[in-house]
Every structure is written in C-alpha cells, then in structure tokens.
Design a protein around this motif. Sequence first.
Motif, PDB file in Angstrom:
ATOM      1  N   SER A 108     -12.947  -7.916   0.329  1.00 33.74           N
ATOM      2  CA  SER A 108     -12.352  -6.898   1.192  1.00 33.74           C
ATOM      3  C   SER A 108     -11.019  -6.420   0.621  1.00 33.74           C
ATOM      4  CB  SER A 108     -12.139  -7.459   2.607  1.00 33.74           C
ATOM      5  OG  SER A 108     -13.373  -7.812   3.200  1.00 33.74           O
ATOM      6  N   LEU A 109     -10.189  -7.352   0.203  1.00 29.69           N
ATOM      7  CA  LEU A 109      -8.895  -6.990  -0.362  1.00 29.69           C
ATOM      8  C   LEU A 109      -9.061  -6.209  -1.663  1.00 29.69           C
ATOM      9  CD1 LEU A 109      -6.963 -10.302   0.294  1.00 29.69           C
ATOM     10  CD2 LEU A 109      -6.444  -8.093   1.304  1.00 29.69           C
ATOM     11  N   ARG A 110      -9.976  -6.661  -2.497  1.00 27.56           N
ATOM     12  CA  ARG A 110     -10.175  -5.993  -3.793  1.00 27.56           C
ATOM     13  C   ARG A 110     -10.642  -4.557  -3.592  1.00 27.56           C
ATOM     14  NH1 ARG A 110     -12.891  -9.668  -5.671  1.00 27.56           N
ATOM     15  NH2 ARG A 110     -11.210 -10.774  -6.739  1.00 27.56           N
ATOM     16  N   THR A 112       2.330   4.398 -14.937  1.00 25.15           N
ATOM     17  CA  THR A 112       1.220   4.145 -14.017  1.00 25.15           C
ATOM     18  C   THR A 112       0.491   2.880 -14.434  1.00 25.15           C
ATOM     19  OG1 THR A 112       0.944   6.512 -13.628  1.00 25.15           O
ATOM     20  CG2 THR A 112      -0.890   5.076 -13.016  1.00 25.15           C
ATOM     21  N   ILE A 113       0.201   2.043 -13.435  1.00 21.75           N
ATOM     22  CA  ILE A 113      -0.509   0.791 -13.699  1.00 21.75           C
ATOM     23  C   ILE A 113      -1.985   0.967 -13.386  1.00 21.75           C
ATOM     24  CG2 ILE A 113      -0.788  -1.609 -12.966  1.00 21.75           C
ATOM     25  CD1 ILE A 113       2.116  -1.827 -12.555  1.00 21.75           C
ATOM     26  N   ASP A 114      -2.839   0.477 -14.242  1.00 21.57           N
ATOM     27  CA  ASP A 114      -4.275   0.470 -13.995  1.00 21.57           C
ATOM     28  C   ASP A 114      -4.572  -0.584 -12.922  1.00 21.57           C
ATOM     29  OD1 ASP A 114      -7.066   0.089 -14.037  1.00 21.57           O
ATOM     30  OD2 ASP A 114      -7.185   0.630 -16.153  1.00 21.57           O
ATOM     31  N   LEU A 115      -5.068  -0.129 -11.759  1.00 24.66           N
ATOM     32  CA  LEU A 115      -5.322  -1.052 -10.653  1.00 24.66           C
ATOM     33  C   LEU A 115      -6.330  -2.130 -11.006  1.00 24.66           C
ATOM     34  CD1 LEU A 115      -5.386   1.288  -7.526  1.00 24.66           C
ATOM     35  CD2 LEU A 115      -3.774  -0.559  -7.980  1.00 24.66           C
ATOM     36  N   ASP A 116      -7.342  -1.769 -11.794  1.00 18.99           N
ATOM     37  CA  ASP A 116      -8.354  -2.757 -12.170  1.00 18.99           C
ATOM     38  C   ASP A 116      -7.747  -3.883 -12.996  1.00 18.99           C
ATOM     39  OD1 ASP A 116     -10.471  -1.576 -10.866  1.00 18.99           O
ATOM     40  OD2 ASP A 116     -11.014  -0.314 -12.565  1.00 18.99           O
ATOM     41  N   ILE A 117      -6.754  -3.545 -13.791  1.00 18.03           N
ATOM     42  CA  ILE A 117      -6.093  -4.558 -14.615  1.00 18.03           C
ATOM     43  C   ILE A 117      -5.062  -5.324 -13.804  1.00 18.03           C
ATOM     44  CG2 ILE A 117      -4.590  -4.897 -16.626  1.00 18.03           C
ATOM     45  CD1 ILE A 117      -5.937  -2.468 -17.904  1.00 18.03           C
ATOM     46  N   ALA A 118      -4.351  -4.621 -12.932  1.00 15.73           N
ATOM     47  CA  ALA A 118      -3.234  -5.238 -12.218  1.00 15.73           C
ATOM     48  C   ALA A 118      -3.666  -6.114 -11.053  1.00 15.73           C
ATOM     49  CB  ALA A 118      -2.298  -4.148 -11.707  1.00 15.73           C
ATOM     50  N   VAL A 120      -2.358 -12.877  -4.020  1.00 15.15           N
ATOM     51  CA  VAL A 120      -2.692 -11.485  -4.338  1.00 15.15           C
ATOM     52  C   VAL A 120      -1.650 -10.938  -5.299  1.00 15.15           C
ATOM     53  CG1 VAL A 120      -3.078  -9.161  -3.440  1.00 15.15           C
ATOM     54  CG2 VAL A 120      -3.724 -11.156  -2.056  1.00 15.15           C
ATOM     55  N   GLU A 121      -2.107 -10.294  -6.350  1.00 17.36           N
ATOM     56  CA  GLU A 121      -1.228  -9.563  -7.261  1.00 17.36           C
ATOM     57  C   GLU A 121      -1.835  -8.191  -7.487  1.00 17.36           C
ATOM     58  OE1 GLU A 121       0.013  -9.754 -11.964  1.00 17.36           O
ATOM     59  OE2 GLU A 121       0.132 -11.611 -10.796  1.00 17.36           O
ATOM     60  N   THR A 122      -1.032  -7.152  -7.295  1.00 19.19           N
ATOM     61  CA  THR A 122      -1.546  -5.798  -7.433  1.00 19.19           C
ATOM     62  C   THR A 122      -0.392  -4.837  -7.682  1.00 19.19           C
ATOM     63  OG1 THR A 122      -3.036  -4.168  -6.415  1.00 19.19           O
ATOM     64  CG2 THR A 122      -1.407  -5.207  -4.982  1.00 19.19           C
ATOM     65  N   ALA A 123      -0.728  -3.580  -7.983  1.00 20.19           N
ATOM     66  CA  ALA A 123       0.304  -2.555  -8.163  1.00 20.19           C
ATOM     67  C   ALA A 123       1.025  -2.320  -6.847  1.00 20.19           C
ATOM     68  CB  ALA A 123      -0.329  -1.268  -8.679  1.00 20.19           C
ATOM     69  N   ASP A 124       2.335  -2.237  -6.903  1.00 21.07           N
ATOM     70  CA  ASP A 124       3.131  -2.067  -5.694  1.00 21.07           C
ATOM     71  C   ASP A 124       3.046  -0.631  -5.193  1.00 21.07           C
ATOM     72  OD1 ASP A 124       4.824  -2.810  -3.654  1.00 21.07           O
ATOM     73  OD2 ASP A 124       6.640  -2.358  -4.803  1.00 21.07           O
ATOM     74  N   ARG A 125       3.260  -0.472  -3.894  1.00 20.38           N
ATOM     75  CA  ARG A 125       3.351   0.847  -3.266  1.00 20.38           C
ATOM     76  C   ARG A 125       3.939   0.655  -1.874  1.00 20.38           C
ATOM     77  NH1 ARG A 125      -0.898   1.137   0.346  1.00 20.38           N
ATOM     78  NH2 ARG A 125      -2.704  -0.173  -0.080  1.00 20.38           N
ATOM     79  N   PRO A 126       4.537   1.705  -1.302  1.00 18.40           N
ATOM     80  CA  PRO A 126       5.075   1.577   0.052  1.00 18.40           C
ATOM     81  C   PRO A 126       3.986   1.224   1.062  1.00 18.40           C
ATOM     82  CG  PRO A 126       5.908   3.566  -1.010  1.00 18.40           C
ATOM     83  CD  PRO A 126       4.832   3.015  -1.904  1.00 18.40           C
ATOM     84  N   GLY A 127       4.290   0.340   1.987  1.00 16.00           N
ATOM     85  CA  GLY A 127       3.338  -0.034   3.031  1.00 16.00           C
ATOM     86  C   GLY A 127       2.366  -1.120   2.639  1.00 16.00           C
TER      87      GLY A 127
END
Length: 289
Positions: free
Chosen positions: A274-276, A192-198, A215-222
């Motif tokens: 908004s994205l964050r 599991t990736i910490d969203l605040d860090i990722a 934008v860089e963030t934890a991946d997920r479907p959709g």
Amino acid sequence: MAVAMASSCSNFGLYSNLRAMEKQSNPRVSSFLCSFGLDPLQLSCINPKKSLSSSMSTFIPKASPSTAVEGGSSQETEDVVPTPIVIIDQDSDEDATIVEITFGDRLGALLDTMHALKSLGLNVVKANVYLDASGKHNKFAITKASTGRKVDDPELLEAIRLTIINNLLEYHPESSVQLAMGAAFGVTPPKTIDLDIATHIHVYDDGPEQSLLCVETADRPGLLVDLVKIITDINITVKSGEFDTEGLLAKAKFHVSYNGKALIKPLQQVLANSLRYFLRSPSTEEASF
C-alpha cells in the motif's frame, strides 16, 4: 543518516483533524475510522495522493527577513553545500517532542525558528547545541502550549517540519539545492529523484506487541500526514516513531501494531504494498483503482 529508534511504546498519538483546511481545497475529503492507542476516533483526512504544499503553506509562520539573527557563519554559495537534516523524534523523551536541526556549521542561534514555532502554539522547553564531525546540531524539546505535552497531531508535526525548512530556506537560500521544498520556495531548484530508486519500505518483527516499519522515499510537503493516513486506512495503529528529513530524502520509522499485536507476515506485505503504491504514484486518481 543513521536513525535511532527507541523500542518503547510511547504514545505517538497522531490524531489528525484536517476538515477545516482540506474541505476548501480538496473536495475528496473522506472519513475513516482508525485507532491510535486505545480510543477509536472518527477522523477526516486528505487524499494521500495529494500534496499538502499549497494548504500547509497557508499557516506556516515565516521568520521576518528584517531580523538576521540566524545568520551563523558566512559561507560562500560556491562552497559545497552541506546536507540539511531535520529530525522529529517522538521516542526519546516521554514528555516532549524532540526536534534536531543540522546544516553543517552554518546555523546560528535559530532564534527566529523558535519564535516561529511559538507562533504554532508550541513551547520550546529545552534547547542545546553540540558539535561533532557532521556539524553543529541544534536540538529542541517542544511541547504544546495548551497542554504542556508532546505534539500528537500529524498535521502539527508536519507544520513544525515545514516551518523549520521554510526558515532554513529564508536564511540559507543555498540550502534549496539540497531540499525538496527548494523547488517551490528556494533560489536554486533541487535535482529530481527517481521515486523507484529512492523508495524503500521494510517491516520487521519487533516483539510480540509491535512491528517496526521503515520507510525511505523522496521528500515532499505533507508526506508525514500521508504516511499516517495510508497506514491507518488499513486499520494499523501507529504507536510511536521518528520522521527525518535528510536533504531530498525523507526517512521514517514507526512502531505499528494490529489489534495490540505485531503484524503477521501477510499484513506486513499488505502494508508495504500500500505504501509503495501511493509513494510511487502520488498523482494517481481514485477512479483508476
């Protein structure tokens, strides 16, 4: 992973029509007015805080497990698993969507992946393979069979991404430890990736007519559809871009504009905030606004 972005304003299109799929599973389908390029469209999109894992999986064609044409070189699962990389590039070719897949040196000919993409109504008009220090790169140029043009629908782009990942998990189950979708479809669930860090969001000036959103963030479907929905909800136009899946992370670069011009600093901040908010709070209900 370095992500190359062309500064051209090739049309990303990003038209979306999710009514048929989402009205059954998500009663909160809402309409919004946005513009991609020049023409305003009345669109129907999902709530960006909801995952598409259940709905997307209903139409992603899977490769037949009885045909092992993607085997490639046999590797022991005890070996160090390379990072899977899937790149969807809308900038480098004016006429086709470029898809690149890398998984160390473990990939075969990917014939079943190409067959699955054809099941989505796509043509693979060009394919090549090259090797470098990072592994074996399989690169495809894809167009819509109905138009002969590049893919301009974010729902279909996301289906392409998930189809490729689904087939990767089918033939290389050891990749599940390195992919966010491995939690649902793989053998070994990923960390599991910490969203605040990722999560990292930056907006840069890129000439008088557009800005560059990274934008860089934890991946997920959709995720691709969600990003476009959030951006267009505040009347910002997505002109072109690239969306990369790098293991557990998703990295996107979009050329964006507001009324045909680059985003001013206050609007850049609104977009980033908004994205964050949505990326770090994917389960927040609308009633809590």
